[in-house]
Design an enzyme around this catalytic site. Structure first.
Site, mmCIF file in Angstrom:
data_model
loop_
_atom_site.group_PDB
_atom_site.id
_atom_site.type_symbol
_atom_site.label_atom_id
_atom_site.label_comp_id
_atom_site.label_asym_id
_atom_site.label_seq_id
_atom_site.Cartn_x
_atom_site.Cartn_y
_atom_site.Cartn_z
ATOM 1 N N LYS A 192 54.948 6.140 1.794
ATOM 2 C CA LYS A 192 54.034 6.918 0.957
ATOM 3 C C LYS A 192 52.627 6.333 1.059
ATOM 4 O O LYS A 192 52.381 5.221 0.620
ATOM 5 C CB LYS A 192 54.457 6.906 -0.509
ATOM 6 N N GLY A 244 49.643 -3.400 -2.836
ATOM 7 C CA GLY A 244 48.837 -2.760 -3.862
ATOM 8 C C GLY A 244 48.527 -3.742 -4.970
ATOM 9 O O GLY A 244 48.442 -4.946 -4.730
ATOM 10 N N SER A 245 48.410 -3.212 -6.179
ATOM 11 C CA SER A 245 47.981 -4.068 -7.282
ATOM 12 C C SER A 245 49.129 -4.932 -7.795
ATOM 13 O O SER A 245 50.304 -4.584 -7.672
ATOM 14 C CB SER A 245 47.443 -3.209 -8.423
ATOM 15 N N THR A 246 48.760 -6.066 -8.373
ATOM 16 C CA THR A 246 49.761 -6.966 -8.943
ATOM 17 C C THR A 246 50.512 -6.294 -10.085
ATOM 18 O O THR A 246 51.719 -6.464 -10.239
ATOM 19 C CB THR A 246 49.082 -8.264 -9.413
ATOM 20 N N GLU A 247 49.797 -5.481 -10.859
ATOM 21 C CA GLU A 247 50.424 -4.793 -11.983
ATOM 22 C C GLU A 247 51.568 -3.891 -11.510
ATOM 23 O O GLU A 247 52.688 -3.944 -12.026
ATOM 24 C CB GLU A 247 49.338 -3.973 -12.699
ATOM 25 N N GLY A 249 53.019 -4.069 -8.640
ATOM 26 C CA GLY A 249 53.993 -4.947 -7.989
ATOM 27 C C GLY A 249 55.019 -5.484 -8.975
ATOM 28 O O GLY A 249 56.212 -5.562 -8.672
ATOM 29 N N GLU A 266 52.830 -7.406 -1.346
ATOM 30 C CA GLU A 266 51.538 -7.981 -0.966
ATOM 31 C C GLU A 266 50.541 -7.420 -1.960
ATOM 32 O O GLU A 266 50.216 -6.241 -1.933
ATOM 33 C CB GLU A 266 51.214 -7.615 0.480
ATOM 34 N N CYS A 300 42.248 -7.178 -0.527
ATOM 35 C CA CYS A 300 43.013 -8.018 -1.444
ATOM 36 C C CYS A 300 42.742 -9.494 -1.194
ATOM 37 O O CYS A 300 42.819 -10.307 -2.101
ATOM 38 C CB CYS A 300 44.503 -7.719 -1.300
ATOM 39 N N GLU A 397 40.577 -9.394 -10.420
ATOM 40 C CA GLU A 397 40.233 -8.807 -9.137
ATOM 41 C C GLU A 397 39.366 -7.571 -9.370
ATOM 42 O O GLU A 397 39.790 -6.616 -10.017
ATOM 43 C CB GLU A 397 41.516 -8.415 -8.399
#
Lengths: 489, 282
Positions: A192, A244-247, A249, A266, A300, A397
């Site tokens: 996606k 993508g974002s840590t959130e 993730g 990642e 990132c 970030e």
């Protein structure tokens, strides 16, 4: 001395040098690529992807729903069980070489398409993204028939179906990082792309057809976060890979908890770029600029925290400001452009908000004189000085062209400040002293350390983070482990 | 060869391949190559000692540039060779059939030769990850070992005229070595046609040099040549291999003895390992 900073009108005037858009052919609407065919998708939800430099709509895409994701996973499963999994590695290799060659052959077209959909300067999509995309397929093609040498036992096996969700900052490159190793190891994929940058992934689907890739080996479903959630939570997938974002993730890590699915993530970063007093300062300034302004800072692993030794801080900042004043912000398709458009209105809003918080918290904000286009999403290159570790612009970030500058006195202090973050994706070290590079690198809790350079990528070099920047590596021998059964990582 | 009444085919002159060019032997000699039924096929150049020395000189000259290419670039070029070979599949099938192979076997050999180039192409940028290491020494030092090409490799190719040749040349050059190869003596023609493939694949001149002629005459000069770093005896006759290895001891060439190879041995045998130490500290 800041009086040396040239004013905007002292810049050389360049005539516009736009790359032609004629090489790309964007359809008014796209379906989903499932089982080697374009299908309409059962979802009624659609959205338009836009050119962030003009806000003009480019094409309409479907937001795949549960039934669409089901079909895509089923197609991938069938292709894995019947064709791709049993296929000898050397035959898989030849398909991947074909894809690498097709990408090389159409790289100009893909670069222009990437710049239109993403907003990044053509100089970067042409000279960085596309060559790396081709290289990733080329490199992993070579592994497909050599997996027994990769250190994962004598007969490494694929995992099955990989669900892959990628971000908007390097759309085609992230596709390559995901698809090339998965396919090389014998997995099939449902990928996606991000909802704001689906076009190069859809163009890649056409390349799969040109390569005669067996149907179902690569499936592309477009959509937003909900489509991604349906995909990673689908019981039919064996492996989830997310950039993508840590959130998000963390949400995915919770979602796969308790299942047999393998996961690599990642995620975000807040990299320290450490400049010691013995660094070659001109090179360091170029590295700082490259570290934070490359790809509008939508990186990132961007060097978003500059840690500069106190004794050279003033000189570095003066030189940095002089250099920043020469950066050209504007039309992504202009070959002279250094900084293109911010990818979306939402991202621009986030950069603005954090920058305002930076000012409110007491840091000093500076941007060179810089005329921004009236339409589209733009943000001038920005540097904050007088930043404390407690400031949000030093901790969060920003994912934009915004640099936070902190100072240090000793190497130990530099390392402590560099590691004072929940992230751990990358770091930079600038010094002429080799032993100091290695001493610092040993102590940095980061997955990639660049010494006297920054933002270098190669398919042969593993990339990935410590701590909340995610786990697993992409690239190199290590990256294969994410897609092979029995391998630890 | 099928003759057409309408038109007489133009035959090819088979020459040597040295430094990217196709010279005749400086000796002016040639020898008759027959097909499997004893009919005349062509004259092959019969290389001399001086041709061998010229070939070593060309290989040495090419070594710096070739070994200095990025592994990625070498991989691209080896893959290009596979592409060019695939494009000439029909020509090679014909030549292998003329050399005595059955139709099916000839086709299978060409296919396998193409795939072998592809296999080795992929090794270019992976060999160091498999054969190199970071070494955990007991002290404040950063320590790593990387493989490097040994230099100029002299190869006595086996008699399998295409697959055997590819199987010895590809592993030598993928890591950055350059080579001088003595082609199959009874079936040298596919080697020269392969040289035409190499010459049109962006492979720099001199990386591969092909000699045709008498193995017993050429191999001893190469084995004793002081600017050759390694000797591959894959196709050396049993009665010659021992004395060639002995001659190779003159400058301690790395020697690959004849016999079956496995895995990546053909590549690793032609590598040096370099270990670098660097202190760690502020």
């Amino acid at each position: 001395m800041s009086s040396d900073v040239p004013r905007g009108d002292a810049l050389f005037e360049y005539a516009p040098a736009p790359e032609s858009r004629d090489v790309v052919d964007i359809k008014p609407a796209y379906g989903l690529f499932i089982g080697g065919e374009w299908v309409d998708g059962s979802s009624e939800t659609r959205s338009k992807t836009i050119d962030p430099s003009t806000e003009e709509p480019l094409a309409e895409v479907v937001w795949a729903d549960a039934a669409d994701v089901d079909r895509a996973v089923a197609a991938a499963r069938k292709a894995h069980d019947e064709v791709w999994g049993p296929m000898p590695g050397r035959e898989r290799a030849k398909y991947l070489y074909r894809l690498a060659r097709l990408i090389q052959e159409r790289s100009r077209e893909l670069a222009v398409l990437e710049s239109i959909d993403n907003g990044k300067p053509i100089r970067e999509s042409r000279d960085v993204d596309l060559p790396l995309v081709a290289a990733h397929f080329f490199y992993h093609a070579g592994w497909a028939d050599k997996l027994e040498y990769a250190g994962y036992g004598p007969d490494p096996r694929p995992l099955g179906v990989a669900a892959q969700v990628i971000p908007w900052n390097f759309p085609l490159l992230m596709l390559a990082w995901k698809i090339a190793p998965a396919l090389a190891c014998g997995n099939t994929v449902v990928l996606k792309p991000a909802e704001t940058t689906p076009l190069t992934a859809l163009a890649f689907a056409e390349l799969c057809r040109q390569a005669d890739l067996p149907p179902g080996v690569v499936n592309i479903v477009t959509g937003a976060g909900e489509t991604g959630r349906l995909l990673v939570e689908h019981p039919g997938v064996d492996k989830v890979a997310f950039t993508g974002s840590t959130e998000v993730g963390k949400q995915i890590a919770r979602a796969v908890a308790g299942t047999a699915k393998r996961l690599t993530l990642e995620l975000g970063g807040k990299a320290a770029n450490i400049v010691f007093d013995d660094a070659p300062l001109d090179q360091a300034v170029e590295g700082i600029v490259n570290g934070i302004f490359f790809n509008q800072g939508h990186v990132c692993c961007a060097g978003s925290r500059l840690l500069v030794q106190e004794t050279v801080a003033e000189e570095v900042l003066d030189r940095l400001k002089v250099r920043m004043a020469t950066l050209r912000v504007g039309d992504p398709l202009d070959k002279n452009t250094d900084i293109g458009a911010i990818n979306s209105a939402a991202q621009l809003e986030r950069i603005r908000a954090l920058s305002e918080i930076g000012e409110r918290e007491g840091a000093e904000r500076w941007s060179p004189p810089c005329e921004l286009p009236s339409r589209g999403f733009w943000f001038a290159p920005t540097v904050f000085t007088g930043v404390a570790q407690s400031h949000r612009i030093a901790r969060e970030e920003i994912f934009g062209p915004v640099l936070s500058v902190l100072t240090f006195r000793t190497p130990a202090e530099a390392v402590e400040k560099a590691n004072n973050t929940p992230y751990g994706l990358s770091a930079g070290v600038w010094t002429e002293k080799g032993s100091r590079i290695l001493w610092t690198a040993q102590r940095l809790r980061a997955g990639v350390v660049w010494a006297n350079t920054f933002n270098k990528f190669d398919p042969a070099a593993p990339f990935g983070g410590y701590r909340e920047s995610g786990f697993g590596r992409e690239g190199g021998r290590h990256g294969l482990g994410a897609y092979l059964a029995g391998a630890q990582r | 060869m099928a003759q057409s009444d309408a038109r007489l085919p133009v035959r090819k002159t088979y020459k040597l391949f040295i430094g990217g060019a196709f010279p005749r032997s400086e000796s002016g000699r040639s020898y008759v190559v027959n097909d499997a039924r004893g009919g005349f096929l062509a004259n092959a150049s019969q290389a001399s000692r001086k041709d061998a020395r010229d070939a070593v000189g060309a290989a040495r000259k090419a070594f710096g540039g070739w070994s200095g290419r990025t592994p990625y670039n070498r991989g691209q070029i080896l893959y290009r060779i596979a592409e060019m070979l695939e494009g000439r599949r029909g020509q090679f099938v014909e030549e292998l059939r003329a050399a005595g192979a059955a139709k099916g076997a000839a086709g299978a050999e060409v296919d396998e030769a193409v795939d072998r180039w592809v296999w080795y192409a992929g090794w270019a940028d992976k060999l160091a990850a498999v054969a190199g290491s970071a070494n955990p020494v007991a002290g404040p030092f950063f320590n790593f070992s990387t493989p490097e090409p040994t230099g100029v490799v002299a190869i006595v190719a086996p008699d399998s005229p295409l697959l055997g040749l590819v199987s010895v040349v590809a592993p030598a050059i993928v890591s950055g070595n350059t080579c001088v190869v003595v082609a199959s003596e009874p079936a040298p023609l596919p080697a020269i046609t392969l040289a035409e493939v190499l010459a049109t694949s962006d492979l720099p001149g001199g990386v591969v040099n092909v000699l045709t002629g008498r193995r017993a005459e050429l191999a001893p000069w190469l084995a004793s040549h002081m600017d050759v770093n390694a000797l591959d005896l894959a196709g050396a006759p049993a009665d010659l291999a021992g004395s060639l290895e002995e001659a190779a001891a003159g400058n301690l060439k790395r020697v690959l003895r004849p016999g079956p190879e496995a895995g990546i041995e053909r590549m690793t045998a032609l590598l040096e390992t370099k270990t670098v130490w660097h202190p760690v500290g502020t």
